[in-house]
Design an enzyme around this catalytic site. Sequence first.
Site, PDB file in Angstrom:
ATOM      1  N   ARG A  11      -5.738  29.349 -42.054  1.00 49.58           N
ATOM      2  CA  ARG A  11      -6.417  28.212 -42.688  1.00 49.58           C
ATOM      3  C   ARG A  11      -7.720  28.668 -43.327  1.00 49.58           C
ATOM      4  O   ARG A  11      -8.227  29.759 -43.051  1.00 49.58           O
ATOM      5  CB  ARG A  11      -6.710  27.112 -41.655  1.00 49.58           C
ATOM      6  CG  ARG A  11      -7.663  27.551 -40.554  1.00 49.58           C
ATOM      7  CD  ARG A  11      -8.255  26.377 -39.791  1.00 49.58           C
ATOM      8  NE  ARG A  11      -9.015  26.822 -38.634  1.00 49.58           N
ATOM      9  CZ  ARG A  11     -10.247  27.310 -38.688  1.00 49.58           C
ATOM     10  NH1 ARG A  11     -10.864  27.439 -39.852  1.00 49.58           N
ATOM     11  NH2 ARG A  11     -10.872  27.688 -37.583  1.00 49.58           N
ATOM     12  N   SER A  32      -9.904  18.039 -36.870  1.00 54.19           N
ATOM     13  CA  SER A  32     -10.115  17.801 -35.438  1.00 54.19           C
ATOM     14  C   SER A  32     -11.330  16.902 -35.281  1.00 54.19           C
ATOM     15  O   SER A  32     -12.346  17.092 -35.947  1.00 54.19           O
ATOM     16  CB  SER A  32     -10.312  19.114 -34.678  1.00 54.19           C
ATOM     17  OG  SER A  32     -11.425  19.837 -35.180  1.00 54.19           O
ATOM     18  N   CYS A  88     -18.277  27.110 -37.541  1.00 47.86           N
ATOM     19  CA  CYS A  88     -18.233  27.072 -39.008  1.00 47.86           C
ATOM     20  C   CYS A  88     -19.359  27.893 -39.625  1.00 47.86           C
ATOM     21  O   CYS A  88     -19.831  27.591 -40.727  1.00 47.86           O
ATOM     22  CB  CYS A  88     -18.247  25.635 -39.513  1.00 47.86           C
ATOM     23  SG  CYS A  88     -16.815  24.695 -38.932  1.00 47.86           S
TER      24      CYS A  88
END
EC number: 2.3.1.181
Length: 212
Positions: free
Chosen positions: A72, A154, A170
């Site tokens: 991803r 999520s 992140c």
Amino acid sequence: MHEPRAVVVVHRDVWAYQQAWEQQLAWVQAIHEGQRQDTLILLEHMPVYTLGKRATRADVLRQDIPAVYTDRGGQVTYHGPGQLVVYVLWNLRGQLHGVRAHVARLEEMVMEVLAHYGVVGQRDGAGPGIWVGDAKIASIGVRVTQGVTLHGLSLNRDPDLSHFQGIIPCGQVGRPVTSLAALGVAVSRQALEQRMVEAFERQFNARCWEAS
């Protein structure tokens, strides 16, 4: 307005990340071949750190929780019990909107659900996802293969937030993470899943039906 697209909804209890990933790939292939309808998967994962294409191992600070490299977009995040994961397998072929619009719809889904519980979610220029104030409450990462999206979002319902301290979430050093529970919102997983399905139907102009 086009007719709503039929989408099958699949609920899973607690699924190992690798198993869920392999199932997504199989269903994406079936969707590409016209053998399966677009699919919405709602589940929780056993504790795992997932590393997107822009992540490095240095982003993982703890060694006692498994770390998995994925296909991803994005960097590193945590998945575990108490966090609702929503995978959207959506055929983009013939659509007027591309990947960016798809991500924006996922963000709108989250903000709509949060608003139902009196929580104001917002985007942040640092990347995909939703924040409440300066704290991140939802992560988003998507890949497209054969014209079909996989992965998704999520949303932190009531996870162990200390597990986020084991990563640089992140890639953003020092930014906090929050959850509905931390904000004083008590909601069952079942109720949250129902709200998410309803928001998905509105944002994606879909008509969902439950898999047996």
